[in-house]
Design an enzyme around this catalytic site. Sequence first.
Site, PDB file in Angstrom:
ATOM      1  N   GLY A  24       0.817  -1.212   0.000  1.00 46.51           N
ATOM      2  CA  GLY A  24       0.000   0.000   0.000  1.00 46.51           C
ATOM      3  C   GLY A  24       0.847   1.258   0.000  1.00 46.51           C
ATOM      4  CB  SER A  25       0.163   4.570   1.454  1.00 49.47           C
ATOM      5  OG  SER A  25      -1.071   4.671   0.784  1.00 49.47           O
TER       6      SER A  25
END
Length: 607
Positions: free
Chosen positions: A312-313
Site C-alpha cells: 500500500g502507501s
Amino acid sequence: MRDSLVERAGDLLRGRQGPGKPRSRARYNPRNRLLLVGGVLGLCSIALVARAFTLQVVNSDFYIRQGDERILREIAIPTSRGMITDRNGEPLAVSTPVESIWGNPKELLEVPDRVPELAALLDVPADELTRKLSQRATREFMYLRRRINPDQAREILSHNIPGVYSQREFRRFYPQGEALAHVLGFTNVDDRGQEGLELAFDEWLSGQPGSKRVIRDSRGRIVENVELIEAAQPGHELVLTLDRRIQYLTFRELRATLQRTGASSGSAVVLDVATGEILAMANLPTYNPNALGNQPTDARRNRAVTDVIEPGSTMKPLTVAAALEAGVITPKTVIDTSPGWMPNGRFRTSDFRNYGVLDTTGVITKSSNVGVSKIVHRMGDRPFYDFLSRMGYGRSTRSGFPGESSGVLPEPAHWSGTHKQTMSYGYALSATPLQIAVAYATLANGGKRVTPTFVKGQHGKPEQVLDPRIAREVLQMMQTVTEPGGTATQAAILGYHVAGKTGTARKFNSSGGYSRRYISFFAGVVPVDNPRFSMVVVIDDPDPGKGYYGGFVSAPMFKTVMDGALRLMDVPPDDIETWLAVQAAEESKQRKSEGGAVAAAGRGGAR
Ligand code: 59J
C-alpha cells in the site's frame, strides 16, 4: 587373601603346618598322605575339565553374549545444546538437565508383582503399563517417562525396581515465552531444532555427544568407568542481535494494539539502520514454546518474514525516490491532484479527498494516490522496476530465516498498461514486513541497503543502492507525515524528528476484488538527523467500527516502542528546541496552577 590361600595350599602339600594351627593327628602315614593328595588333585582335574566343557562348549554362546552385554559397554555421554542469548548476553533459550526414566521390559516382566508399584510412581494405570511391557517383551529398552526433573527421577529410582533406569537428557527452556516464540522456534524431544533460529542454527547449537566404556553390574548400574573414548562437546552459544527489552516492548505494544483495534493478527520489526541488525521482531497470534501442544500452525508462523502483503502507501516514498533518481521531478515539483481521482485502466485511482495542487512533499504528507500516479507516469517501466528491485523488493533479504519469502515484484514484460500506476501506491506487488523495514532502513542509511541479520557479528557490508542526497530528501519529506497536517501525528516523539509513512490498504479477497477489510501500516525511521532505527508495524484486519487508518491503528504503537528504544539505547535527541519549548510550557502551566493553589489557599486562610 588369594595369595594367602595359595600359600596355605603350598604349605599343606609340602607337609608344613599352617601357622598357629595344631596338628590334627599325632601320627601320620606318608603313603596315605600321597594317596589323599593324588585323589584330591585327580578329582579337581576332572571337575575343572567338566566345568571348562560346560563353559566353552555347552553354554558358550550364552556366556559370550552375557559377557559382552553385561560387563563392558560403550555408552553415550549426553551433552547440552548451546544457549541462545540476546545482544547483551541475556538468556533467550537455555538447556536444563532433566532425567528420562527407561525400563528393560524383559527384566520388568520377571518381577510382575513390582509393576503396579512402578505404574503408581509413573502415574499411569497398571494394566496399561503391563500391556505396553508385554508388547515389548523381547526388547531391552523403552522410555517410561521422558524429561522429568531430577528429584522426581531420584524418587522413582529409589524404589529399586529391577529393570528401571534413568538417563540424563536436556530440555530447552525459553524465558521470554510467547514474546519471542516465532523467532527462536523450538526443538523436538531429542533437542533438535524444528523451526526458526533453532532450526537455522541447529548444527552450531547442537553439541557432539561423547562416548565412554563402562562396566555395568547385572542390574545395569555403572560400577566402573573404564575409559573415555571421546569427550562430549557441548553446543556453541548463539548471540543474537535482538535486544530483550525492545523485543518485549514491541510484543507488549503489539498485543495492546490488537486489543485496542480488534485486529486479528499483526507483526512488527525493529532494525538498526546502520548494520541491519534485527533488534526486535514480534508477531501475533503466538504460542507458548515451553508448552507445545497442537497449536494451530497459524499461531506458529513468523509472519514478519514469511507472509507477503500488498505494501500500500508505504510504497509512496520509494516511488518518489525512484522519480527523483530518474530526474523526472524535484522536491519542488508541483502536481495537480484535482479532482481527487484519475483513471487507472477500466478502474479509478482515488484519493481520500481532493487535495488540489500539491508539491512532491505534499504528495507524501497527504498520501495522495493520484499524486504518485502522476509522478510515476513520467518514468519508464524499466527504471521504476530496477529501482524497486535494488531496494530489495521481489528478492529475499537473505536474513537466513527458514521459510523466508521473497515477495512478488512482477517483471515489466508482464505488466499490463495499468501496472506501473497501481504499483506506485503499493498494489499489484507484495512484500514481507521485513522487506519494508529494510527499504526504510536504506532510506535512513544514506541509500545503503543492509542485509538484515539475527546473529551478532554477522552483518555484511551495506551496498550503496541510492544516491545519499536523494535518500535524505525523501526522509525530509517523510518527516512532514508526523508533523501537524500529516497523516501520522500520533507517531511523533518529543525530542526527536520522526520520518515515516502511513498506509491503509484494502485487502484483496479470494473472490477477486478489494474488500472492506484493511491492513493498517506505519513504517518509519528515527531520529531523522542521525537515523538509528527503522520500524514497521503491520496490523491485519482491525475492526472497521473502531477505526482502521494506519495513522490511528499503527502509528501510536510505533511511537511507544520507539520512544522506549531511544531511551534504552541512549540515543541523543535531534529536536531539543521542541523538547525545551514543551518543557517551558509545562512548567509555566504548573506555576500557574501552583500559583492558583497558593492564591486559593490564601483565600481559604483569610476566611
Ligand atoms: C483505501 C486501497 C485498493 C487497491 C481506499 C483505504 C486502492 C486501489 C486497486 C479506500 C481505505 C478505503 C489497485 S485513505 O493508504 O487509498 O492511512 O491514514 O486500498 O486505492 O486503487 O476505504 N490512507 N489508502 N486504497 N486501494 N486499489 C489513505 C490511503 C493510504 C489513510 C487515510 C485514508 C487508500 C488518509 C486505500 C491513512 O494512504
